[in-house]
Design a protein around this motif. Sequence first.
Motif, short mmCIF file in Angstrom:
data_model
loop_
_atom_site.label_atom_id
_atom_site.label_comp_id
_atom_site.label_asym_id
_atom_site.label_seq_id
_atom_site.Cartn_x
_atom_site.Cartn_y
_atom_site.Cartn_z
N SER A 227 0.83 -1.21 0.00
CA SER A 227 0.00 0.00 0.00
C SER A 227 0.86 1.26 0.00
N ASP A 228 2.03 1.21 0.66
CA ASP A 228 2.96 2.34 0.62
C ASP A 228 3.44 2.58 -0.82
N LYS A 229 3.81 1.51 -1.49
CA LYS A 229 4.28 1.62 -2.87
C LYS A 229 3.18 2.13 -3.78
N ASP A 230 1.98 1.64 -3.59
CA ASP A 230 0.85 2.10 -4.41
C ASP A 230 0.60 3.59 -4.21
N LEU A 231 0.72 4.03 -2.96
CA LEU A 231 0.51 5.45 -2.69
C LEU A 231 1.57 6.30 -3.40
N MET A 232 2.82 5.84 -3.37
CA MET A 232 3.88 6.61 -4.03
C MET A 232 3.71 6.62 -5.55
N LEU A 233 3.27 5.51 -6.11
CA LEU A 233 3.01 5.48 -7.55
C LEU A 233 1.92 6.49 -7.92
N LYS A 234 0.87 6.58 -7.10
CA LYS A 234 -0.19 7.56 -7.36
C LYS A 234 0.32 8.98 -7.20
N LEU A 235 1.23 9.16 -6.25
CA LEU A 235 1.78 10.49 -6.00
C LEU A 235 2.64 10.97 -7.16
N PHE A 236 3.51 10.10 -7.66
CA PHE A 236 4.51 10.54 -8.64
C PHE A 236 4.08 10.36 -10.10
N VAL A 237 3.29 9.34 -10.40
CA VAL A 237 2.97 9.04 -11.80
C VAL A 237 1.61 9.62 -12.15
#
Length: 374
Positions: A227-237
């Motif tokens: 879920s941390d990785k998913d959040l960062m993907l949504k943040l940056f991409v």
Amino acid sequence: MHERIYVCHTFYHVYVACLKEFHILHQTHIEGQAAGKGSEAAGRATLVLSRMSNKFGSMVDRARECGLFEEVIEYDEKVDTFFPELKPLRTNTGSLPKNMLNRIKFCRRFAQLQEPYVPVDFTKYKDIYVFCDSDPIGYYLNYKKIRYHALEDGLNCIKYGDQARYDNNGHFKFKAWLASTGLIFIQNGWGRYCIDMEVNDISILDYPCPKYIEVPREPLVEELTQSDKDLMLKLFVENMDELRDQLEKGKDKPRVLILSEPLCDLETRERLFRDLVTEYGSLNGKEAIVMIKQHPRDYLDYKAKFPDVILLAGTFPMEMLNFIDGLKFDRLVSVYTVVDSIKFVDEKLFLGDDFMDKYEAPEIHRLNEQIIDN
């Protein structure tokens, strides 16, 4: 008092700020569970995004919505050349005492001129983290006598260019002493009000600094949840569907990823990357699918200059590609960007100074070799 504030100048800086916030969140959760309490760490940090050298674009709004930060603020940071009155203070007089006197005046006046553009009251924060304190924010905090933590600009970047020592080459010990008094400012752990300087790996650095502390990035990445990785993907991409479509192309063929960088002038840069595409665009005699991951501060028009290459946006740090399941490249090519953290390739090529010698005078990029240790 607010808990923490991060001053970021690049997408990579925001990435590291996120890693640190997730680490605090996980640690607080563990401690809360042990004490029978909940976790209240999320959203307790302020993120400051400097517009001086990077265009953060729509990521600003996504950062405000992601829930990881209490507040997201843009900072209209000004370089010294924005203020014409500073130019005489940057002129080499040929005399060390006169130069140092001018530098003392410069550091003070530059910070004073910067003050109207600083968007927050830093005295209201318990912990201040600054990436690139060589930028104006470092001068400002030094002038205001505000203590802060510095962080390396890029992964292991000091190994390839100790900018603090290079910028202060000659009589460095004397200049470092002046910085320790607060009369002048030197970045990367040498300023009086810098508490410490976080680096990924002290063992690889050629020159010591008493304020270096080792904070490896890899353990912070390893503790991320999905879920941390998913959040960062949504943040940056900004457009994940578009990125996935690009990354799907040529999966049945050899694939090469080249990292663009803002090297040399645009004409030379085009020649350099054309040579990279030609030299590394095939594997074992087979033509490969070539993708270029654009650097956010590289404004060469790769789409027009390299129509046969798949261009990945420069609006996210390359580390985001680690979080995409099933992604695989056969080869990754970089000139100076450190690729140690990349997991999705079979072969990593870091070309460095020897390669760069072919495109510009060696003294431009061989910084550490020119440092006089005195």
